[in-house]
Write a protein that holds these residues in place. Structure first.
Motif, PDB file in Angstrom:
ATOM      1  N   PHE A   1       0.747  -1.311  -0.183  1.00 28.71           N
ATOM      2  CA  PHE A   1      -0.292   0.089  -0.189  1.00 28.71           C
ATOM      3  C   PHE A   1       1.299   1.020  -0.166  1.00 28.71           C
ATOM      4  CE2 PHE A   1      -2.857  -3.543   1.873  1.00 28.71           C
ATOM      5  CZ  PHE A   1      -4.363  -3.069   1.048  1.00 28.71           C
ATOM      6  N   ILE A   2       1.903   1.288   0.627  1.00 23.33           N
ATOM      7  CA  ILE A   2       3.051   2.490   0.484  1.00 23.33           C
ATOM      8  C   ILE A   2       3.356   2.562  -0.639  1.00 23.33           C
ATOM      9  CG2 ILE A   2       4.288   3.303   1.871  1.00 23.33           C
ATOM     10  CD1 ILE A   2       2.562   2.367   3.718  1.00 23.33           C
TER      11      ILE A   2
ATOM     12  N   LEU B   1       7.149   2.086  -8.772  1.00 21.80           N
ATOM     13  CA  LEU B   1       7.186   2.152  -7.924  1.00 21.80           C
ATOM     14  C   LEU B   1       5.619   1.618  -7.346  1.00 21.80           C
ATOM     15  CD1 LEU B   1       7.938   5.866  -5.785  1.00 21.80           C
ATOM     16  CD2 LEU B   1       8.732   3.237  -5.037  1.00 21.80           C
ATOM     17  N   TRP B   2       4.369   1.953  -8.406  1.00 22.95           N
ATOM     18  CA  TRP B   2       3.505   1.318  -8.039  1.00 22.95           C
ATOM     19  C   TRP B   2       3.097  -0.239  -8.390  1.00 22.95           C
ATOM     20  CZ3 TRP B   2      -0.191  -0.995 -11.527  1.00 22.95           C
ATOM     21  CH2 TRP B   2      -1.062  -1.612 -11.017  1.00 22.95           C
ATOM     22  N   TRP B   3       4.305  -0.870  -9.782  1.00 25.69           N
ATOM     23  CA  TRP B   3       4.482  -2.032  -9.958  1.00 25.69           C
ATOM     24  C   TRP B   3       5.384  -3.226  -8.966  1.00 25.69           C
ATOM     25  CZ3 TRP B   3       1.638  -4.467 -13.686  1.00 25.69           C
ATOM     26  CH2 TRP B   3       1.364  -3.393 -14.763  1.00 25.69           C
ATOM     27  N   ALA B   4       6.135  -2.165  -7.855  1.00 29.41           N
ATOM     28  CA  ALA B   4       6.613  -3.244  -7.135  1.00 29.41           C
ATOM     29  C   ALA B   4       5.514  -3.016  -6.144  1.00 29.41           C
ATOM     30  CB  ALA B   4       8.091  -1.793  -6.661  1.00 29.41           C
ATOM     31  N   GLY B   5       4.838  -1.971  -5.838  1.00 34.44           N
ATOM     32  CA  GLY B   5       3.665  -2.543  -4.950  1.00 34.44           C
ATOM     33  C   GLY B   5       2.993  -3.743  -5.314  1.00 34.44           C
ATOM     34  N   LEU B   6       2.098  -3.201  -6.457  1.00 31.70           N
ATOM     35  CA  LEU B   6       1.780  -4.595  -7.116  1.00 31.70           C
ATOM     36  C   LEU B   6       2.463  -5.439  -6.709  1.00 31.70           C
ATOM     37  CD1 LEU B   6      -0.792  -5.473  -8.466  1.00 31.70           C
ATOM     38  CD2 LEU B   6       0.747  -5.415 -10.674  1.00 31.70           C
TER      39      LEU B   6
ATOM     40  N   SER C   1      -0.840  -6.532   9.044  1.00 33.54           N
ATOM     41  CA  SER C   1      -0.652  -5.954   7.717  1.00 33.54           C
ATOM     42  C   SER C   1      -1.236  -4.352   7.611  1.00 33.54           C
ATOM     43  CB  SER C   1      -1.766  -6.446   6.627  1.00 33.54           C
ATOM     44  OG  SER C   1      -3.137  -6.079   6.655  1.00 33.54           O
ATOM     45  N   VAL C   2      -2.836  -4.431   8.069  1.00 38.10           N
ATOM     46  CA  VAL C   2      -2.995  -2.908   8.745  1.00 38.10           C
ATOM     47  C   VAL C   2      -2.199  -2.631   9.247  1.00 38.10           C
ATOM     48  CG1 VAL C   2      -4.716  -1.786   9.506  1.00 38.10           C
ATOM     49  CG2 VAL C   2      -4.959  -3.839   8.580  1.00 38.10           C
TER      50      VAL C   2
ATOM     51  N   VAL D   1       2.261   2.219  10.361  1.00 38.47           N
ATOM     52  CA  VAL D   1       3.151   2.851  10.917  1.00 38.47           C
ATOM     53  C   VAL D   1       4.547   2.706   9.623  1.00 38.47           C
ATOM     54  CG1 VAL D   1       5.667   2.015  12.082  1.00 38.47           C
ATOM     55  CG2 VAL D   1       2.939   0.360  12.750  1.00 38.47           C
ATOM     56  N   LEU D   2       3.848   2.543   8.820  1.00 40.60           N
ATOM     57  CA  LEU D   2       5.220   2.938   7.527  1.00 40.60           C
ATOM     58  C   LEU D   2       3.918   4.459   6.957  1.00 40.60           C
ATOM     59  CD1 LEU D   2       5.313  -0.360   5.278  1.00 40.60           C
ATOM     60  CD2 LEU D   2       7.334   0.673   6.958  1.00 40.60           C
TER      61      LEU D   2
END
Length: 361
Positions: A28-29, A58-63, A92-93, A98-99
């Motif tokens: 999500f981050i 960055l979006w692909w890294a998140g995916l 995970s929440v 925190v992140l």
């Protein structure tokens, strides 16, 4: 299965569940950072129909992180009890919250910090008192479990109640009562977790070298999983579209986890050999996580300032109050002046007025 093998499977499943929370929370981050980066460049935002994020690494890294996390969560069900794996998904929440406070400058208020602590505490308690499920090492043994009368009654109740919620309650109360669509997602979700458990066993057999492609149960479980997930996604999106996310998320977590724990207890007899202390510990840990998730979501947009604290807890306010008391009668605080004048004060005021009147004459 030997005890040592059972313990090793438990710790493998626990490690996979924890790593799943880390990857999903971090995804999500990464996605948010990518979207913010695109917004800073002036690109059309995703909420307005833009697709510029498809060109952002960055979006692909998140995916990718999300995919790894979901795969780890899928594999965790093959090694550890579902009663342990499902509640740990709440971490995970916590990781995301925190992140976000570190990398997205999203402030975590006092309620959120307390919620994070409660999630960690509840997860630790659940790990310590986690139930042990009956051995299911092949699709044949899984088939025997699915023939259990208790599970058949449970599955029929889930399907009938879900059909009533979808076709009867949904059109009437779906847009006014948050429980209608969330209950559908939760009930069907318990069956999807059972399908995941069976497919995980089939994959373990496949890695060992057994020929599971000819087993019809594996394909039946795959079809059931696809149908269940499709229903979940559909009605969860409806609930999120109608109601506030901060309300839907904790309610869905509680109902979904409760349904999964009930289904696992019936199908895999996870609670059958547990002592009373472990039962109380598991339930207490789950309720602690629920409270933590509630604090994280329900109060995330509530500003918590010193003005909301009692007077004796506010910084600097105590010193100001003490100084006003030390001045005493020289400079009395308006907060402590009497509402009505005393008789002496009235008499003194009257005499002063008479003197002024005589002088004027």
């Amino acid at each position: 299965m030997e005890p040592s093998s059972g313990h090793s499977d438990f710790y493998i499943g626990l490690g996979l569940a924890l790593s799943s929370s880390l990857f999903i929370g971090g995804s999500f981050i990464l996605k948010k950072k990518g979207l913010l980066k695109l917004s800073g460049r002036g690109c059309v935002r995703a909420g307005l129909g833009g697709h510029a994020y498809l060109r952002e690494w960055l979006w692909w890294a998140g995916l990718l992180s999300m995919g790894i996390g979901e795969a780890a969560n899928f594999a965790a069900y093959a090694f550890a009890p579902a009663t342990l794996v499902t509640p740990l998904g709440a971490l995970s929440v916590l990781v995301s919250a925190v992140l976000a406070s570190y990398f997205l400058n999203e402030r975590l208020n006092v309620h959120g910090k307390i919620g994070c602590i409660l999630c960690i505490l509840g997860s630790t308690v659940m790990v310590i008192h986690a139930p042990q499920e009956e051995e299911v090492s092949s699709l044949q043994s899984m088939a025997e479990k699915l023939k259990d009368p208790g599970f058949i009654v449970f599955a029929v109740c889930v399907l009938v109640s879900s059909a009533l919620l979808i076709f009867v309650a949904g059109p009437r109360y779906g847009h006014s009562n948050i429980l209608v669509y969330v209950l559908v997602c939760s009930a069907i979700g318990s069956l999807s977790v059972s399908s995941v458990k069976g497919l995980g066993i089939a994959i373990k057999q496949l890695f060992v070298g057994e020929d599971v492609w000819k087993e019809p149960l594996g394909w039946i479980l795959l079809v059931c999983l696809v149908i269940c997930i499709s229903i979940q996604i559909n009605y969860l999106n409806k609930a999120l579209d109608i109601f506030n996310t901060s309300v839907v998320t904790p309610i869905y977590y509680v109902l979904f986890t409760t349904a999964v724990m009930t289904c696992s207890a019936i199908l895999f007899k996870e609670w059958e050999h547990m002592v009373l202390m472990n039962i109380i510990g598991t339930i207490s840990g789950f309720l602690t996580i629920v409270l933590g998730i509630f604090l994280l979501h329900a109060f995330r947009d509530v500003p918590f300032t010193a003005d909301l604290l009692p007077l004796f807890l506010r910084r600097g306010q105590t010193d100001v109050l003490a100084a006003s008391w030390r001045k005493g009668a020289k400079n009395p605080s308006c907060l402590h002046q009497p509402l009505l004048e005393s008789e002496d004060m009235l008499k003194e005021g009257t005499e002063k007025a008479n003197v002024e009147e005589d002088q004027s004459c």
